[in-house]
Design a protein around this motif. Sequence first.
Motif, PDB file in Angstrom:
ATOM      1  N   GLU A   1       3.197  -5.765   9.878  1.00  0.00           N
ATOM      2  CA  GLU A   1       2.943  -4.564   9.086  1.00  0.00           C
ATOM      3  C   GLU A   1       3.262  -4.857   7.625  1.00  0.00           C
ATOM      4  O   GLU A   1       4.336  -5.353   7.307  1.00  0.00           O
ATOM      5  N   ILE A   2       2.282  -4.585   6.764  1.00  0.00           N
ATOM      6  CA  ILE A   2       2.417  -4.980   5.363  1.00  0.00           C
ATOM      7  C   ILE A   2       2.171  -3.794   4.432  1.00  0.00           C
ATOM      8  O   ILE A   2       1.231  -3.014   4.618  1.00  0.00           O
ATOM      9  N   SER A   3       3.044  -3.690   3.419  1.00  0.00           N
ATOM     10  CA  SER A   3       2.906  -2.728   2.319  1.00  0.00           C
ATOM     11  C   SER A   3       2.668  -3.533   1.047  1.00  0.00           C
ATOM     12  O   SER A   3       3.078  -4.691   0.973  1.00  0.00           O
ATOM     13  N   ILE A   4       2.003  -2.970   0.052  1.00  0.00           N
ATOM     14  CA  ILE A   4       1.851  -3.726  -1.202  1.00  0.00           C
ATOM     15  C   ILE A   4       2.777  -3.211  -2.294  1.00  0.00           C
ATOM     16  O   ILE A   4       2.668  -3.630  -3.442  1.00  0.00           O
ATOM     17  N   GLY A   5       3.715  -2.321  -1.958  1.00  0.00           N
ATOM     18  CA  GLY A   5       4.680  -1.891  -2.967  1.00  0.00           C
ATOM     19  C   GLY A   5       5.216  -0.512  -2.666  1.00  0.00           C
ATOM     20  O   GLY A   5       4.697   0.200  -1.808  1.00  0.00           O
ATOM     21  N   SER A   6       6.226  -0.108  -3.431  1.00  0.00           N
ATOM     22  CA  SER A   6       6.936   1.146  -3.148  1.00  0.00           C
ATOM     23  C   SER A   6       6.311   2.341  -3.858  1.00  0.00           C
ATOM     24  O   SER A   6       6.879   2.881  -4.806  1.00  0.00           O
ATOM     25  N   TYR A   7       5.126   2.693  -3.408  1.00  0.00           N
ATOM     26  CA  TYR A   7       4.385   3.852  -3.895  1.00  0.00           C
ATOM     27  C   TYR A   7       3.356   4.151  -2.822  1.00  0.00           C
ATOM     28  O   TYR A   7       3.097   3.288  -1.984  1.00  0.00           O
ATOM     29  N   VAL A   8       2.771   5.339  -2.834  1.00  0.00           N
ATOM     30  CA  VAL A   8       1.869   5.703  -1.737  1.00  0.00           C
ATOM     31  C   VAL A   8       0.419   5.774  -2.216  1.00  0.00           C
ATOM     32  O   VAL A   8       0.115   6.419  -3.220  1.00  0.00           O
ATOM     33  N   LEU A   9      -0.462   5.089  -1.499  1.00  0.00           N
ATOM     34  CA  LEU A   9      -1.911   5.161  -1.742  1.00  0.00           C
ATOM     35  C   LEU A   9      -2.526   6.138  -0.749  1.00  0.00           C
ATOM     36  O   LEU A   9      -1.945   6.423   0.290  1.00  0.00           O
ATOM     37  N   SER A  10      -3.734   6.590  -1.045  1.00  0.00           N
ATOM     38  CA  SER A  10      -4.415   7.539  -0.154  1.00  0.00           C
ATOM     39  C   SER A  10      -4.786   6.911   1.179  1.00  0.00           C
ATOM     40  O   SER A  10      -4.985   7.598   2.163  1.00  0.00           O
ATOM     41  N   GLY A  11      -4.918   5.589   1.184  1.00  0.00           N
ATOM     42  CA  GLY A  11      -5.270   4.905   2.420  1.00  0.00           C
ATOM     43  C   GLY A  11      -4.977   3.421   2.271  1.00  0.00           C
ATOM     44  O   GLY A  11      -4.693   2.942   1.173  1.00  0.00           O
ATOM     45  N   GLY A  12      -5.090   2.698   3.360  1.00  0.00           N
ATOM     46  CA  GLY A  12      -4.762   1.280   3.340  1.00  0.00           C
ATOM     47  C   GLY A  12      -5.854   0.375   2.783  1.00  0.00           C
ATOM     48  O   GLY A  12      -5.647  -0.826   2.641  1.00  0.00           O
ATOM     49  N   GLU A  13      -7.034   0.949   2.461  1.00  0.00           N
ATOM     50  CA  GLU A  13      -8.171   0.105   2.047  1.00  0.00           C
ATOM     51  C   GLU A  13      -7.890  -0.695   0.778  1.00  0.00           C
ATOM     52  O   GLU A  13      -8.159  -1.895   0.726  1.00  0.00           O
ATOM     53  N   LEU A  14      -7.390  -0.022  -0.247  1.00  0.00           N
ATOM     54  CA  LEU A  14      -7.150  -0.749  -1.498  1.00  0.00           C
ATOM     55  C   LEU A  14      -6.051  -1.786  -1.295  1.00  0.00           C
ATOM     56  O   LEU A  14      -6.103  -2.883  -1.859  1.00  0.00           O
ATOM     57  N   ALA A  15      -5.076  -1.456  -0.466  1.00  0.00           N
ATOM     58  CA  ALA A  15      -4.014  -2.419  -0.140  1.00  0.00           C
ATOM     59  C   ALA A  15      -4.606  -3.620   0.607  1.00  0.00           C
ATOM     60  O   ALA A  15      -4.240  -4.766   0.339  1.00  0.00           O
ATOM     61  N   ALA A  16      -5.535  -3.359   1.529  1.00  0.00           N
ATOM     62  CA  ALA A  16      -6.182  -4.449   2.273  1.00  0.00           C
ATOM     63  C   ALA A  16      -6.974  -5.338   1.313  1.00  0.00           C
ATOM     64  O   ALA A  16      -6.973  -6.567   1.446  1.00  0.00           O
TER      65      ALA A  16
ATOM     66  N   TYR B   1      -1.308  -4.411  10.121  1.00  0.00           N
ATOM     67  CA  TYR B   1      -1.479  -2.985   9.829  1.00  0.00           C
ATOM     68  C   TYR B   1      -0.991  -2.720   8.403  1.00  0.00           C
ATOM     69  O   TYR B   1       0.150  -3.035   8.080  1.00  0.00           O
ATOM     70  N   MET B   2      -1.890  -2.181   7.559  1.00  0.00           N
ATOM     71  CA  MET B   2      -1.524  -1.865   6.177  1.00  0.00           C
ATOM     72  C   MET B   2      -0.869  -0.486   6.148  1.00  0.00           C
ATOM     73  O   MET B   2      -1.510   0.514   6.481  1.00  0.00           O
ATOM     74  N   THR B   3       0.399  -0.446   5.783  1.00  0.00           N
ATOM     75  CA  THR B   3       1.149   0.808   5.820  1.00  0.00           C
ATOM     76  C   THR B   3       2.286   0.783   4.807  1.00  0.00           C
ATOM     77  O   THR B   3       2.904  -0.277   4.596  1.00  0.00           O
ATOM     78  N   PRO B   4       2.550   1.924   4.150  1.00  0.00           N
ATOM     79  CA  PRO B   4       3.624   1.938   3.153  1.00  0.00           C
ATOM     80  C   PRO B   4       5.001   1.626   3.747  1.00  0.00           C
ATOM     81  O   PRO B   4       5.912   1.260   3.012  1.00  0.00           O
ATOM     82  N   ASP B   5       5.171   1.735   5.074  1.00  0.00           N
ATOM     83  CA  ASP B   5       6.477   1.383   5.647  1.00  0.00           C
ATOM     84  C   ASP B   5       6.522  -0.040   6.198  1.00  0.00           C
ATOM     85  O   ASP B   5       7.432  -0.409   6.939  1.00  0.00           O
TER      86      ASP B   5
HETATM   87 CL1  6GU Z   1      -0.468  -0.750   2.807  1.00  0.00          CL
HETATM   88  N1  6GU Z   1      -0.936   1.800   2.404  1.00  0.00           N
HETATM   89  C1  6GU Z   1      -0.790   2.952   1.734  1.00  0.00           C
HETATM   90  N2  6GU Z   1      -1.420   4.030   2.159  1.00  0.00           N
HETATM   91  N3  6GU Z   1      -0.014   3.066   0.655  1.00  0.00           N
HETATM   92  C2  6GU Z   1       0.605   1.973   0.247  1.00  0.00           C
HETATM   93  C3  6GU Z   1       0.493   0.736   0.889  1.00  0.00           C
HETATM   94  C4  6GU Z   1      -0.312   0.688   1.993  1.00  0.00           C
HETATM   95  N4  6GU Z   1       1.248  -0.159   0.241  1.00  0.00           N
HETATM   96  C5  6GU Z   1       1.794   0.500  -0.765  1.00  0.00           C
HETATM   97  N5  6GU Z   1       1.420   1.785  -0.770  1.00  0.00           N
END
Ligand code: 6GU
Length: 225
Positions: A129-144, A85-89
């Motif tokens: 559950e994976i995040s790509i960094g400490s900032y928020v994207l509009s959705g998980g697609e670009l992170a995926a 699951y791609m998620t900022p947390d």
């Molecule tokens: Cl995986 N999702 C969103 N929405 N924001 C992010 C992220 C993922 N990783 C870093 N920022």
Amino acid sequence: MRIDILTILPKLLESPFSISIMQRAQEKGHVEIYVHNIRDYATNKHKNVDDYQYGGGAGMVMSIEPIASLIEKLCEERTYDEIIYMTPDGEVLAQNHCNDLSLSKNLIILCGHYKGVDERIREKYITREISIGSYVLSGGELAAAVLVDAIVRLIPGVLNDETSALTDSFQDKLLSPPVYTRPPEFKGLKVPDVLLSGNTKEIEYWREEKALERTKERRPDLLEE
Ligand code: 6GU
């Protein structure tokens, strides 16, 4: 390897995998990437994939049913190494995770949106559950897309010798040294003499020194691990 990506915005994932290295990896049969539209699995007449959150508060929550039925369909067809699951947390992605994941046979990647998915999806199906960094994207697609790119380029045969992943930054916990190409002088800026010397031993030593120097300066945290 097979990767199934679950999203409400499949259009966002059209181009990242249809160009250059990712395209060639698929054409050569190293990876199959399937993008599934969660909305196709919505059962209500308006094809809703989100709903108001219990307890009140701003922001919609991704509904359980369409995601669950898509995941269950896929899991009946084959066994997955991970359901991500791609998620900022989530856990912040690093090269060692990509190295591990590149050994997978089948992966599901769920892209989060809005306030996220109903917690019970995470409890019941998600293994990672994976995040790509400490900032928020509009959705998980670009992170995926980032995750898939980082994994696929590590599959043996995807890169050729010239682009080999073995010399990437981070693979040896060091940043890469500076690189140069022609001309030997540009507006008074010269290519370091050692690189023009033809002395491969000295060049190798110089590169190691520069990689270490650059890492100390920019990413001392990499040296502490
Ligand atoms: Cl995986 N999702 C969103 N929405 N924001 C992010 C992220 C993922 N990783 C870093 N920022």
